[in-house]
Design an enzyme around this catalytic site. Sequence first.
Site, PDB file in Angstrom:
ATOM      1  N   ASP A  47       0.845  -1.202   0.000  1.00  0.00           N
ATOM      2  CA  ASP A  47       0.000   0.000   0.000  1.00  0.00           C
ATOM      3  C   ASP A  47       0.876   1.247   0.000  1.00  0.00           C
ATOM      4  O   ASP A  47       1.702   1.433   0.891  1.00  0.00           O
ATOM      5  CB  ASP A  47      -0.885   0.000   1.253  1.00  0.00           C
ATOM      6  CG  ASP A  47      -1.820   1.197   1.273  1.00  0.00           C
ATOM      7  OD1 ASP A  47      -2.923   1.102   0.713  1.00  0.00           O
ATOM      8  OD2 ASP A  47      -1.428   2.248   1.843  1.00  0.00           O
ATOM      9  N   TYR A  52       2.912  10.089  -0.192  1.00  0.00           N
ATOM     10  CA  TYR A  52       3.947   9.498   0.667  1.00  0.00           C
ATOM     11  C   TYR A  52       5.345   9.698   0.077  1.00  0.00           C
ATOM     12  O   TYR A  52       6.335   9.621   0.799  1.00  0.00           O
ATOM     13  CB  TYR A  52       3.754   7.982   0.860  1.00  0.00           C
ATOM     14  CG  TYR A  52       2.453   7.531   1.459  1.00  0.00           C
ATOM     15  CD1 TYR A  52       1.580   8.418   2.086  1.00  0.00           C
ATOM     16  CD2 TYR A  52       2.086   6.182   1.392  1.00  0.00           C
ATOM     17  CE1 TYR A  52       0.376   7.978   2.620  1.00  0.00           C
ATOM     18  CE2 TYR A  52       0.885   5.736   1.930  1.00  0.00           C
ATOM     19  CZ  TYR A  52       0.031   6.641   2.532  1.00  0.00           C
ATOM     20  OH  TYR A  52      -1.157   6.193   3.050  1.00  0.00           O
ATOM     21  N   LYS A  77      -2.770   5.951  -4.171  1.00  0.00           N
ATOM     22  CA  LYS A  77      -3.864   6.898  -3.906  1.00  0.00           C
ATOM     23  C   LYS A  77      -3.615   8.237  -4.593  1.00  0.00           C
ATOM     24  O   LYS A  77      -2.488   8.722  -4.632  1.00  0.00           O
ATOM     25  CB  LYS A  77      -4.015   7.124  -2.389  1.00  0.00           C
ATOM     26  CG  LYS A  77      -4.135   5.827  -1.609  1.00  0.00           C
ATOM     27  CD  LYS A  77      -4.201   6.038  -0.100  1.00  0.00           C
ATOM     28  CE  LYS A  77      -3.894   4.749   0.629  1.00  0.00           C
ATOM     29  NZ  LYS A  77      -2.447   4.496   0.754  1.00  0.00           N
ATOM     30  N   HIS A 110      -7.611   9.635  -2.030  1.00  0.00           N
ATOM     31  CA  HIS A 110      -7.011   9.593  -0.686  1.00  0.00           C
ATOM     32  C   HIS A 110      -7.899  10.270   0.374  1.00  0.00           C
ATOM     33  O   HIS A 110      -8.033   9.776   1.493  1.00  0.00           O
ATOM     34  CB  HIS A 110      -5.636  10.277  -0.732  1.00  0.00           C
ATOM     35  CG  HIS A 110      -4.694   9.796   0.318  1.00  0.00           C
ATOM     36  ND1 HIS A 110      -3.334   9.741   0.139  1.00  0.00           N
ATOM     37  CD2 HIS A 110      -4.902   9.351   1.581  1.00  0.00           C
ATOM     38  CE1 HIS A 110      -2.754   9.265   1.229  1.00  0.00           C
ATOM     39  NE2 HIS A 110      -3.690   9.037   2.126  1.00  0.00           N
TER      40      HIS A 110
END
Length: 314
Positions: A47, A52, A77, A110
């Site tokens: 994931d 990120y 996402k 997200h």
Amino acid sequence: MAYANTTKFKLNTGAEIPAIGFGTWQDKEFQEDAVYEALKAGYRHIDTARVYGTEPAVAGGIKKSGLPRQELFITSKLWNNSHHPDDVEKACDASLKDLNTDYLDLYLIHWPSPFVRGDKMFPKDKVGKPMVGDTDYVDTYKAMEKLVEKGKCKAIGISNFSKGELERLLKEASIPPAAHQIECHPYLAQHSFDAFHKQKNIHITQYSPFGNQNEFYSSGKDIGKLIDDPILAEIGKKYNKSGAQVALAWGIAHGRSVIPKSKTPSRIKSNLEGDFKLDPGDVQKIDEMDKKIRFNDSSEDFGWNFFTDLDGKK
């Protein structure tokens, strides 16, 4: 390369999602090795997310593992600055490029909240307030539906939506979300929201399955760590498992996937051992631990009132 024969759940697309996934939020510089260690240990579900900044590291870890793409389940996402329908495919393409893959197994919005369009991940005005965009998340989702038609995403879904937001999306969408990624753990069990998803055949992935283990969360500092809760410890003794492993097994017992994260090889391995069967009585005991405490609410930072109709809203 080991392959852990982990539990899998069927999505409404017919595809299977492994019950335990490897979360890659934070610790960007450690992620390539961590992903490699996870794949070596037997994880097959990774994931990540655009925000990120770990997609290239995920690709590096996969390459190092030598595993074929079809053996993996990769989720990423869409970030808030790319909600405009004209930006969705570009954002997906950027993720695909960084992940060095032709398709995503699952692509999520997200957060339902848009930021203004542009390259900045966190656009702020002069006084430091978030610069909010005006794109409707329904339009964002409809643009994501086209990615399914093009084969760039095998499945699409959402993350951090309220019940009302999800209900509205279901009315408007052509493709129902395959999954909803939400904060869920024994201190925020979300029993009625879980039941709603089951009724609609939408899979839940639990993020923060260990609750306030994450130092990023300011709330939750004043209570003991969830994974040290005596109820989890007591149940763990029966199965020769840790409190953390019991917390993961509880999510899986409810038919949800869990995405713990760690950069320590020993912990990466031990989290995978959270895939074991709890007796119904023990599941019930953990269900009763629910304190309706939410540790992750970005309402102020994102200029959007999240989770208004859900448990744990202050």
